[in-house]
Design an enzyme around this catalytic site. Structure first.
Site: not given
Ligand code: GRF
Length: 212
Positions: A13-14, A93, A109
């Site tokens: 969840g960064t 989804l 992405h």
């Molecule tokens: C990110 O690299 C995003 O692009 C992909 O999943 C990852 C999630 O990272 N869809 P975080 O959980 O937000 O750190």
């Protein structure tokens, strides 16, 4: 008028944190009303709780896909959600969910789509020997990372990079890109029209970011 967001996460969840930090600073009219995860131990849920945001676990195990998505739709509709942001959400989804929030679901992405869709995009780009890659925010359709592109951030690959260095640089770009798009969405400046993303840009804004 405030704009109510749901952020869906499956992992650390960064990106969620970047969205919460931006909304918390009052950068936009967005209110993150709920964070939802299909995984009970997703650290994103903990981040939400720490920020005083409702953290909801909706498990997918033991459920048909349709049943899981109906549960998601009804949880979000109960909370009058306007926009859904997928921030590392590990489930594809289907129209069961997407039709309920048509033109209101965005994903981030870690590559410059349409190159390198799917899992491990940073490693695929790295292994392909690209000199740059980046991040893409796009509307979600029923394909895998195929919906209309909203914004992209370009990141160089430096000669000494390991795949970890390269991935970290892309992630830093994601943390700029997603909040920027959150502002557009919550200001009512982002729409999906005839299969394309349309953004009303303010002066000085661009749909393409470059590493600073
Ligand atoms: C990110 O690299 C995003 O692009 C992909 O999943 C990852 C999630 O990272 N869809 P975080 O959980 O937000 O750190």
């Amino acid at each position: 008028m405030s704009c109510r967001l749901a952020v869906l996460v499956s992992g650390s969840g960064t990106n969620l944190q970047a969205l919460m930090d931006s909304a918390g600073r009052g950068d936009c009219a967005a209110e993150i009303a709920v964070v939802v995860s299909n995984k009970v131990d997703a650290y994103g849920l903990e981040r939400a709780r720490e920020a005083g945001i409702e953290a909801l676990h909706i498990p997918h195990q033991g459920k048909e896909r349709v049943e899981f998505e109906r549960a998601l739709v009804s949880a979000l509709q109960d909370r009058s959600i306007d926009w859904v942001f997928l921030a590392g959400f590990g489930r594809i989804l289907t129209p069961v969910f997407l039709d309920a929030f048509a033109g209101r679901v965005l994903n981030i992405h870690p590559a410059l789509l349409p190159r390198f869709p799917g899992m491990h995009a940073q490693r695929k780009a790295f292994d392909a020997g690209v000199l740059f890659s980046g991040a893409t925010v796009h509307f979600v359709d029923a394909g895998t990372d195929t919906g209309p592109i909203v914004a992209q951030g370009v990141v160089p690959r430096i000669a000494e990079d390991t795949v970890e260095d390269f991935s970290a640089r892309i992630l830093t770009m994601e943390h700029r890109l997603f909040p920027m798009v959150m502002r557009w969405a919550s200001d009512g400046r982002l729409q999906q029209v005839d299969g394309a993303a349309v953004v009303q840009l303010n002066s000085g804004e661009s749909r393409v970011l470059f590493e600073e």
